[in-house]
Design an enzyme around this catalytic site. Structure first.
Site, PDB file in Angstrom:
ATOM      1  CG  ASP B  98      42.523  21.751   4.517  1.00  0.00           C
ATOM      2  OD1 ASP B  98      42.475  21.614   5.532  1.00  0.00           O
ATOM      3  OD2 ASP B  98      41.677  21.423   3.662  1.00  0.00           O
ATOM      4  N   GLY B  99      45.779  21.660   6.660  1.00  0.00           N
ATOM      5  CA  GLY B  99      46.358  20.408   7.427  1.00  0.00           C
ATOM      6  C   GLY B  99      45.735  19.811   8.461  1.00  0.00           C
ATOM      7  CE  LYS B 100      39.985  19.138   7.378  1.00  0.00           C
ATOM      8  NZ  LYS B 100      40.536  19.513   5.780  1.00  0.00           N
ATOM      9  NE  ARG B 101      50.118  18.750   9.534  1.00  0.00           N
ATOM     10  CZ  ARG B 101      50.001  18.300   8.333  1.00  0.00           C
ATOM     11  NH1 ARG B 101      48.843  17.484   8.446  1.00  0.00           N
ATOM     12  NH2 ARG B 101      51.078  18.185   7.342  1.00  0.00           N
TER      13      ARG B 101
END
Lengths: 307, 307
Positions: B98-101
């Site tokens: 879950d990095g939302k890059r």
């Protein structure tokens, strides 16, 4: 910026397949380890970034570190990132952590601590990267931005919010027209202006800035109208097709109103111009510096330069 | 999911100030090092994550790793992240990074390689984190998403695009109404559906899914209408106020259509219910599992479960 007569940001976006100086790829150590390729790559990336910084430091005011390239190298990559930032600081350059992070409040706070001033913990003080500026993504709204602004104010740093990016896909979401007027990116610009109102310094510039791509100069004047106090980070010059000559509107609040960032066009200048990588990078950075300084002097508003 | 009769995702969002089991903060080693606090914190974070995974593994199908918490610990944090992912895999759990890059194409490609299947380099193969699913931010448009989709397809993984997030600030940008109809998040939903069309498997679910917050169940039915083949990651249950009972619409394509993620409400369950941290976490995960399995059985469409 006044001292160096420069608004140029050296973008460091190190492709493991295009590094200089030569890095001795073939040299093998003793015992094989799973992590060896990443460690070797991180060593070469650090040497490359130091060399590009050393070649161009006199012509630039900041380095912008593309976090994706370091993240690909895992733990050794993170160590290299910190070392590159320290080297840039040792030469008097500002450090921009280009991570475009964005998340809910508690996670945004952890990212802000990681990239800016660190945090206390039961294990002792956790060091942050100590960046002077950090890029952030506003899709999730004001509560995803506020922890970055708070952490930046606490450590004398600043935030650069993605407003209208330099890539073709920016048209897909950022350019959607909103009921009641304006595009999505213009609504984000209003958020940036409001978040930055409490952080405007003596020179009229705020600690909340904006990323506005140099590839669509038509947007710059409108962006400046909506965000009169924001420092603009202007990516897209060079490899992505933007031209320094089209950026005058960014400098309306004064010469410190725009930061012109170039990455591949500096580190890879020798591929187009010939010569040594160091010499070509220095020449390209100096060419950009001179162009931007000249263009920025034509702005309509000549407030003092000091931040 | 069928085998475990579970759609629950264990969110790991380790706050260095709220770890269990007890981690011996006071124990000091010999020589003082700059990195010692981060190393000690990373050791305790890894032990915590292993303990929470071990306590709940029978009730969940996946772990979701909040990258911000690991990034705050620098290089030791990245090593801990990889170790947590490996531990989860060893127990048969999927790993969600879950990095939302989100970034321009070349940078998105580097992030995708870092979090999914790695990349070749002149230094040898660079290992990726090996995640099964990765969260991504769509603000910058289709060309910022495409490298993640390509990398996911190459490694048998999937992508979860932020569509309508669970935080209050989601209203600021995602909920803006667009000229011609629909909110920004609904336009993003259309992008998700189109990107996923080429990746729909035998069970009718695509390798491009969506993050749809459980805090606004009113949006779920509309999201399902716009993205009939997307797996929904549903954050916001528990600490953020969402309830499993309101999520039935997510499961319209079948029981595999929704992944219900809970973080602090599992790891911190003992604070509300008493008992041991392990026992309370197991009981809360099992309670969520049972609720979601029951609700998901009430969906209107009963296609086979296999992915």
């Amino acid at each position: 910026m006044a001292e160096r007569e420069s608004q140029i940001v050296l973008g460091l976006d190190p492709d493991p397949g295009a590094l200089w100086p030569p890095h001795g790829v073939a040299k093998e150590g003793g015992a094989a380890e799973v992590s060896r390729p990443a460690e070797r790559a991180a060593t070469a990336v650090l040497a490359h970034c130091r060399a590009v910084i050393d070649a161009t430091a006199q012509a630039v005011v900041a380095v912008k570190l593309q976090l994706a390239r370091f993240e690909l190298l895992g733990a050794p990559g993170w160590a290299a990132l910190a070392a590159v930032a320290a080297h840039a600081r040792s030469l008097g350059l500002l450090v921009i952590a280009d991570g475009k992070r964005g998340d809910i409040d508690v996670s945004a706070g952890a990212y802000a601590a990681a990239l800016l001033g660190g945090a206390d913990s039961p294990f002792g003080r956790l060091d942050g990267l100590g960046a002077d500026l950090v890029t952030v993504n506003p899709l999730m709204g004001v509560d995803a931005l506020a922890p970055f602004v708070a952490a930046a104010r606490a450590s004398g740093a600043g935030v650069l919010v993605l407003v209208r990016t330099s890539n073709p896909g920016a048209a897909d979401v950022e350019d959607l027209n909103v009921e009641g007027g304006g595009a999505v990116w213009e609504r984000i610009a209003v958020i940036v202006d409001r978040l930055g109102a409490a952080g405007v310094g003596a020179a009229g510039l705020s600690d909340v800035g904006a990323v506005v791509g140099a590839t669509e100069p038509g947007h710059l004047a409108r962006a400046r109208e909506l965000m009169p106090c924001a420092t603009f980070l202007l990516p897209g010059v060079g490899a992505q097709g933007g031209r320094v000559e089209d950026l005058a509107a960014a400098f309306a609040p004064g010469r410190a109103g725009g930061l012109v960032t170039a990455s591949r066009s500096i580190a890879g200048a020798y591929l187009a111009s010939g010569g040594t990588p160091e010499g070509a990078a220095r020449a390209e950075a100096e060419r950009l510096r001179e162009s931007a300084w000249e263009i920025s002097g034509e702005g309509v508003d000549r407030r003092p330069l000091a931040l």
